[in-house]
Motif scaffolding. Structure first.
Motif, PDB file in Angstrom:
ATOM      1  N   GLN A   3       2.349  -8.650  -9.909  1.00  0.00           N
ATOM      2  CA  GLN A   3       3.585  -7.863  -9.970  1.00  0.00           C
ATOM      3  C   GLN A   3       4.574  -8.360  -8.916  1.00  0.00           C
ATOM      4  O   GLN A   3       4.209  -8.600  -7.768  1.00  0.00           O
ATOM      5  N   LEU A   4       5.834  -8.502  -9.334  1.00  0.00           N
ATOM      6  CA  LEU A   4       6.855  -9.053  -8.451  1.00  0.00           C
ATOM      7  C   LEU A   4       7.987  -8.076  -8.135  1.00  0.00           C
ATOM      8  O   LEU A   4       8.794  -8.345  -7.250  1.00  0.00           O
ATOM      9  N   HIS A   5       8.077  -6.976  -8.855  1.00  0.00           N
ATOM     10  CA  HIS A   5       9.186  -6.049  -8.633  1.00  0.00           C
ATOM     11  C   HIS A   5       8.658  -4.658  -8.272  1.00  0.00           C
ATOM     12  O   HIS A   5       7.511  -4.325  -8.547  1.00  0.00           O
ATOM     13  N   ASP A   6       9.534  -3.871  -7.662  1.00  0.00           N
ATOM     14  CA  ASP A   6       9.240  -2.480  -7.276  1.00  0.00           C
ATOM     15  C   ASP A   6       7.992  -2.352  -6.406  1.00  0.00           C
ATOM     16  O   ASP A   6       7.288  -1.336  -6.458  1.00  0.00           O
ATOM     17  N   LEU A   7       7.721  -3.348  -5.593  1.00  0.00           N
ATOM     18  CA  LEU A   7       6.527  -3.300  -4.745  1.00  0.00           C
ATOM     19  C   LEU A   7       6.634  -2.202  -3.685  1.00  0.00           C
ATOM     20  O   LEU A   7       5.612  -1.680  -3.236  1.00  0.00           O
ATOM     21  N   ARG A   8       7.828  -1.854  -3.284  1.00  0.00           N
ATOM     22  CA  ARG A   8       8.019  -0.828  -2.261  1.00  0.00           C
ATOM     23  C   ARG A   8       8.797   0.371  -2.790  1.00  0.00           C
ATOM     24  O   ARG A   8       9.419   1.110  -2.019  1.00  0.00           O
ATOM     25  N   VAL A   9       8.787   0.554  -4.098  1.00  0.00           N
ATOM     26  CA  VAL A   9       9.426   1.709  -4.734  1.00  0.00           C
ATOM     27  C   VAL A   9       8.341   2.674  -5.181  1.00  0.00           C
ATOM     28  O   VAL A   9       7.425   2.290  -5.909  1.00  0.00           O
TER      29      VAL A   9
END
Length: 350
Positions: A3-9
């Motif tokens: 996974q590359l997106h929303d890692l800290r969301v």
């Protein structure tokens, strides 16, 4: 695949679109008339066509709808009483900039408990603005988040771009498309040049990313805002409301080919954030007006039902009614005295 997106969301919650909120809370004829008339008043004062002084006055921030409504009712009576000499616009601030962390304002956290019920905040912010305008009292606010104007800008007569966002290209672009006059504060360190740059930038057309009334990502193209102006609020080096500071601001505006018209913030660094000091700033400005100054178009005053402020965060049930939870404010009684004093000065200038 990793996974590359929303890692800290942690979550994404969809809001009602601006159009949906406006359908729920439409502008009626009375409110629309107040907004439009308020904008014309401010424009007339800034251009020298209206001899009155502009006064943006009200709580540092709105946190309690009931006390804000009561304050508005009191201020409306004063606006009507002093209308020949002062154009009084209520300060209705729902967004608070933070250097690090802290309460970000009613829209962001309306329940004062870190639940961040922004849907509720937007709904009740717009509802309050509609109620105040329907009374006949124009409203002023600071736009901090570039999405917020789509929800409430249609019921605002004067807007500010704050000292912490004055150098932001995003906010200058946003201001270029706003339908009301916009005041640009000098930076927190006291520099005036950044406000001049912001005024000039906002006068020109821009194209930038934003949302439309349905909440969809869009390219927004603006016409430019001809009613940008400087707001002097002091800085880390001290106040900037004295006659020498005013003259420096006038010289910068003249050199840039801009209208030599500005507002003075009686609070913030000009008062050292001490509510009692706002009176000293106010009286100095009135003295400068009596001495012949024509560039000071108006002032900003932080005022509430009761003076001072109170500690926050705190249990909302323990908060005192009509007392600021952000910067210190002067009391209602002090507000009345100051504005009647100002109206008398303006009357005698005629």
């Amino acid at each position: 695949m990793e996974q590359l997106h929303d890692l800290r969301v942690s979550s994404i919650i969809r809001l009602s679109s601006p159009g949906d909120l406006k359908e729920q809370l439409p502008v009626d004829e009375a409110a629309a008339g107040t907004v439009a008339a308020g904008r014309r008043e401010v424009e007339g004062i800034l251009t020298g066509k209206d001899r009155r002084m502009l006064v943006i006055v009200g709580p540092c921030s709105i946190h309690d709808i009931g006390s804000a409504r009561e304050y508005a009712e009191r201020l409306l009576a004063l606006r009507r009483e002093l209308k020949e000499d002062l154009s009084i616009v209520m300060r209705v601030y729902f967004e608070k900039p933070r250097t690090t962390i802290g309460w970000k304002g009613f829209i962001n956290d309306p329940h004062l408990d870190d639940t961040f019920d922004i849907e509720h905040g937007l709904f009740h912010a717009r509802k309050l603005l509609l109620e105040i305008n329907a009374m006949g009292l124009p409203c002023a606010t600071e736009f901090l988040d570039p999405i917020t104007p789509q929800y409430v800008a249609d019921v605002i007569s004067w807007a500010a771009i704050g000292a912490r966002t004055i150098e932001s290209q995003t906010h200058r672009q946003m201001a270029s498309g706003l339908s009301m006059p916009v005041g640009f504060k000098n930076s927190t360190d006291g520099r005036l040049g950044v406000a001049v740059d912001a005024i000039r930038s906002a006068m020109h057309p821009h194209s930038f990313l934003g949302i439309d009334q349905e909440g969809r990502s869009s390219v927004i193209t603006t016409k430019g805002n001809p009613f940008g102006h400087m707001v002097l609020r002091g800085g880390s080096g001290g106040p900037n409301y004295d006659s020498r500071s005013i003259a420096s601001a006038e010289a910068l505006l003249k050199k840039a080919g801009l209208q030599q018209s500005l507002l003075v913030d009686c609070s913030h660094a000009n008062s050292g954030k001490k509510h009692a000091e706002q009176l000293n700033v106010w009286e100095n400005i009135l003295s400068q007006k009596q001495a012949g100054n024509r560039s000071i178009a108006g002032v900003m005053i932080e005022s509430n039902i009761c003076s001072g402020n109170q500690p926050f965060p705190e249990d909302p049930e323990k908060l005192h009614y009509g007392v600021s939870i952000t910067d210190e404010c002067i009391s209602w009684e002090e507000t009345e005295r100051m504005l009647r004093q100002g109206a008398e000065v303006v009357r005698n200038l005629s």
